[in-house]
Design an enzyme around this catalytic site. Sequence first.
Site, PDB file in Angstrom:
ATOM      1  N   LYS A 174       0.981  -1.081  -0.034  1.00 28.53           N
ATOM      2  CA  LYS A 174       0.108   0.054   0.069  1.00 28.53           C
ATOM      3  C   LYS A 174       1.065   1.237   0.003  1.00 28.53           C
ATOM      4  O   LYS A 174       1.650   1.587   0.802  1.00 28.53           O
ATOM      5  CB  LYS A 174      -0.921  -0.022   1.196  1.00 28.53           C
ATOM      6  CG  LYS A 174      -2.033   0.675   1.167  1.00 28.53           C
ATOM      7  CD  LYS A 174      -2.141   2.056   0.762  1.00 28.53           C
ATOM      8  CE  LYS A 174      -2.009   3.025   2.184  1.00 28.53           C
ATOM      9  NZ  LYS A 174      -1.827   4.295   1.913  1.00 28.53           N
ATOM     10  N   GLU A 248       8.584   0.261  11.875  1.00 35.33           N
ATOM     11  CA  GLU A 248       9.765   1.200  11.844  1.00 35.33           C
ATOM     12  C   GLU A 248       9.228   2.645  11.994  1.00 35.33           C
ATOM     13  O   GLU A 248       8.320   3.170  10.930  1.00 35.33           O
ATOM     14  CB  GLU A 248      10.797   1.321  10.616  1.00 35.33           C
ATOM     15  CG  GLU A 248      11.905   1.807  10.626  1.00 35.33           C
ATOM     16  CD  GLU A 248      11.846   3.207  10.430  1.00 35.33           C
ATOM     17  OE1 GLU A 248      11.633   4.313  11.067  1.00 35.33           O
ATOM     18  OE2 GLU A 248      12.210   3.303   8.988  1.00 35.33           O
ATOM     19  N   CYS A 282      13.648   8.973   8.592  1.00 38.79           N
ATOM     20  CA  CYS A 282      13.517   8.549   9.830  1.00 38.79           C
ATOM     21  C   CYS A 282      14.702   8.320  10.623  1.00 38.79           C
ATOM     22  O   CYS A 282      14.814   8.853  11.839  1.00 38.79           O
ATOM     23  CB  CYS A 282      12.955   6.901   9.716  1.00 38.79           C
ATOM     24  SG  CYS A 282      13.944   6.040   8.555  1.00 38.79           S
ATOM     25  N   GLU A 381       9.822  14.344  17.035  1.00 36.18           N
ATOM     26  CA  GLU A 381      10.056  14.364  15.678  1.00 36.18           C
ATOM     27  C   GLU A 381       9.556  15.464  14.832  1.00 36.18           C
ATOM     28  O   GLU A 381       8.240  15.473  14.728  1.00 36.18           O
ATOM     29  CB  GLU A 381       9.903  13.037  14.958  1.00 36.18           C
ATOM     30  CG  GLU A 381      10.353  12.721  13.656  1.00 36.18           C
ATOM     31  CD  GLU A 381      10.048  11.337  13.244  1.00 36.18           C
ATOM     32  OE1 GLU A 381       8.824  10.893  13.286  1.00 36.18           O
ATOM     33  OE2 GLU A 381      11.329  10.634  12.675  1.00 36.18           O
TER      34      GLU A 381
HETATM   35  O1  TXE Z   1       2.529   9.330   8.851  1.00 36.80           O
HETATM   36  P1  TXE Z   1       1.606   8.224   8.732  1.00 36.80           P
HETATM   37  P2  TXE Z   1       2.202  10.928   8.156  1.00 36.80           P
HETATM   38  C1  TXE Z   1       6.319  10.548  10.784  1.00 36.80           C
HETATM   39  C2  TXE Z   1       6.914  12.213  10.860  1.00 36.80           C
HETATM   40  C3  TXE Z   1       5.590  12.703  10.082  1.00 36.80           C
HETATM   41  C4  TXE Z   1       4.456  11.832  11.108  1.00 36.80           C
HETATM   42  C5  TXE Z   1       3.084  12.004   9.970  1.00 36.80           C
HETATM   43  O2  TXE Z   1       7.257  12.465  12.124  1.00 36.80           O
HETATM   44  O3  TXE Z   1       5.779  13.988  10.713  1.00 36.80           O
HETATM   45  O4  TXE Z   1       5.084  10.770  10.824  1.00 36.80           O
HETATM   46  O5  TXE Z   1       3.402  11.550   8.779  1.00 36.80           O
HETATM   47  C6  TXE Z   1      -0.737   4.701   6.068  1.00 36.80           C
HETATM   48  N1  TXE Z   1      -3.919   2.272   8.824  1.00 36.80           N
HETATM   49  N2  TXE Z   1       6.893   9.648   9.601  1.00 36.80           N
HETATM   50  O6  TXE Z   1       0.816  11.196   8.233  1.00 36.80           O
HETATM   51  O7  TXE Z   1      -0.045   8.407   9.170  1.00 36.80           O
HETATM   52  C7  TXE Z   1      -0.467   6.146   5.185  1.00 36.80           C
HETATM   53  O8  TXE Z   1      -1.200   5.907   4.112  1.00 36.80           O
HETATM   54  C8  TXE Z   1      -3.047   1.645   7.733  1.00 36.80           C
HETATM   55  C9  TXE Z   1       7.939   8.836  10.061  1.00 36.80           C
HETATM   56  O9  TXE Z   1       2.313  10.630   6.766  1.00 36.80           O
HETATM   57  O10 TXE Z   1       2.132   7.310   9.641  1.00 36.80           O
HETATM   58  C10 TXE Z   1       1.188   6.245   5.029  1.00 36.80           C
HETATM   59  O11 TXE Z   1       1.141   5.034   3.500  1.00 36.80           O
HETATM   60  N3  TXE Z   1      -2.222   2.489   7.324  1.00 36.80           N
HETATM   61  C11 TXE Z   1       8.186   8.011   8.881  1.00 36.80           C
HETATM   62  C12 TXE Z   1       1.713   5.352   5.691  1.00 36.80           C
HETATM   63  O12 TXE Z   1       0.767   4.711   6.720  1.00 36.80           O
HETATM   64  C13 TXE Z   1      -2.313   3.810   7.435  1.00 36.80           C
HETATM   65  C14 TXE Z   1       7.958   8.263   7.563  1.00 36.80           C
HETATM   66  C15 TXE Z   1       2.353   6.321   6.938  1.00 36.80           C
HETATM   67  O13 TXE Z   1       1.229   7.531   7.268  1.00 36.80           O
HETATM   68  C16 TXE Z   1      -3.203   4.547   8.319  1.00 36.80           C
HETATM   69  C17 TXE Z   1       6.728   9.033   7.344  1.00 36.80           C
HETATM   70  C18 TXE Z   1      -3.945   3.402   9.115  1.00 36.80           C
HETATM   71  N4  TXE Z   1      -4.945   3.833   9.948  1.00 36.80           N
HETATM   72  C19 TXE Z   1       6.182   9.677   8.653  1.00 36.80           C
HETATM   73  N5  TXE Z   1      -3.273   5.639   8.637  1.00 36.80           N
HETATM   74  C20 TXE Z   1       9.471   7.039   9.036  1.00 36.80           C
HETATM   75  N6  TXE Z   1       9.431   6.362  10.124  1.00 36.80           N
HETATM   76  O14 TXE Z   1      10.260   7.098   8.027  1.00 36.80           O
HETATM   77  C21 TXE Z   1      -1.916   5.989   7.610  1.00 36.80           C
HETATM   78  N7  TXE Z   1      -1.511   4.969   7.203  1.00 36.80           N
END
Ligand code: TXE
Length: 480
Positions: A174, A248, A282, A381
């Site tokens: 996804k 992660e 990350c 973060e």
């Molecule tokens: O993250 P989300 P977001 C952190 C970083 C950033 C914050 C928010 O601090 O500012 O997260 O980013 C999917 N069930 N990181 O809102 O919500 C979504 O579609 C299943 C750190 O983008 O965690 C996307 O594909 N899936 C990080 C993915 O999850 C769901 C990288 C990430 O989204 C979902 C990105 C649900 N209920 C953000 N809700 C790293 N570790 O590198 C969302 N998604």
Amino acid sequence: MENIQMLIDGQWVGSEQEQWIDVINPASGELITQIVRGNEKHADDAVQAARKALKSKEWKSFKPFERGQFLQETARYIRANAEELAKLESIDIGKPSAQAKGDIEAAARYFEFYAGLADKVFGDSIPIEEDLLNVTVIEPIGVTLHIVPWNYPIQITARSVAAAIATGNVVIVKSSEDTPLTTNFLAKWFHEKLPKGVFQHLTGYGAEIGSALTSHSGVNQITFTGSVPTGIAVMKSAANNVVPVTLELGGKSPNVVFKDADLERAVPVIVNSIVQNAGQTCSAGSRLLVEETIADELLEKLVVKFKTLKVGPPANNADVGPIINEKQYKQILEILGSIEEQAKVLVGGEAVQVEGYENGFYISPTIIEASDHNNSFVQEEIFGPVLSVVRFSDVEEAIELANATEYGLVAGVWSKDIDVAHYVASRIDSGQVFVNSYGAAGGVQMPFGGYKKSGIGREKSHLAVQNYIQIKNIAIQVQL
Ligand code: TXE
């Protein structure tokens, strides 16, 4: 660019109800393409198709060494198309083209690395007693779900998909709603080369198709990279089906610089660790802990360097690209706006207007010095080009501060004294510790994952195959 369709059960699936989501180029604010707003039905179709593919003769007869050969071929295909893939990654995320090229090469390396492991994951024979032959047999875990974020889409897709395919699983990816382009490119390749249902690509919002997938009882394992709150939600869904997760969830990783460090060597690495991908990494080195006696000297050097960094789109050959979307951009500006009274902004701290790219989401590389390590911008973060600095007075305080956040993903220790370096490295609660270097996201062969809220499990390296296998013990009692 034409709209992107999902790959489900060997078919390209568009939106029947004209439910499309815009994909925006963050460098310019322009529309790139649209993706399908996938729903619960799509999730269910994909899981059913995956279950069928898992049991199919076609996939079962794909021998481990043949899976390895296919993954090698995938690495070669990625390299042969590196330029186009880098362009897509660059348009999708706005990252400088040199960084996008690095991501493509890393993706190829993941496929190559797990290709080599495909026929080398095997069980044991365990001596118990005479006439009892006891062996462990390794089986694929089944249908694996890979939820990918927007910061390193091709790398993060590659690192878990390659390990899952190497071990004989079927995968559902996804994509993030912001960045589907390179996974769509790979989906076309998998569609051509693999039995239907072995690789499927879905798009849409996390709260819709994402959560329908994570709560589906037909999924056997979930690999998620993203935020802590979403990671917790994913884990709760998985718990309902008693399914393992690999999470992660980012970090607030420190570079810890001692008074005897080689600053000429440290400065460019510290800078790169926080501005790479505009700090949306990350493993970004987003905290700097510096020994009091050299703090002024180091900060002066960093400020000089930060001032030379060019902010802008990939087309301008910039060092620091845009923030991924308006939501993240506003969030970072809000944090920067609230900092004023609590600390000193040494450089940056504001939005940047780039001529010709007024609708892009640019923020200047920023250094903030705090007197209190408990300040929220030192703890949380920020996911932008923002370095939070705190001074320390001795080794024990350095260790205490390094460990004083909820995270524990990566750390850098800078000292020429091997005793100090080793003492500190062994006391930091972090999945990776680099001494006199900092490998932001680097190292296909190195186990990568978090302590504390940075996550569960390890990706990359030979260890990651453990996420994708079942171990069956077979005991054969011999009697003549
Ligand atoms: O993250 P989300 P977001 C952190 C970083 C950033 C914050 C928010 O601090 O500012 O997260 O980013 C999917 N069930 N990181 O809102 O919500 C979504 O579609 C299943 C750190 O983008 O965690 C996307 O594909 N899936 C990080 C993915 O999850 C769901 C990288 C990430 O989204 C979902 C990105 C649900 N209920 C953000 N809700 C790293 N570790 O590198 C969302 N998604």
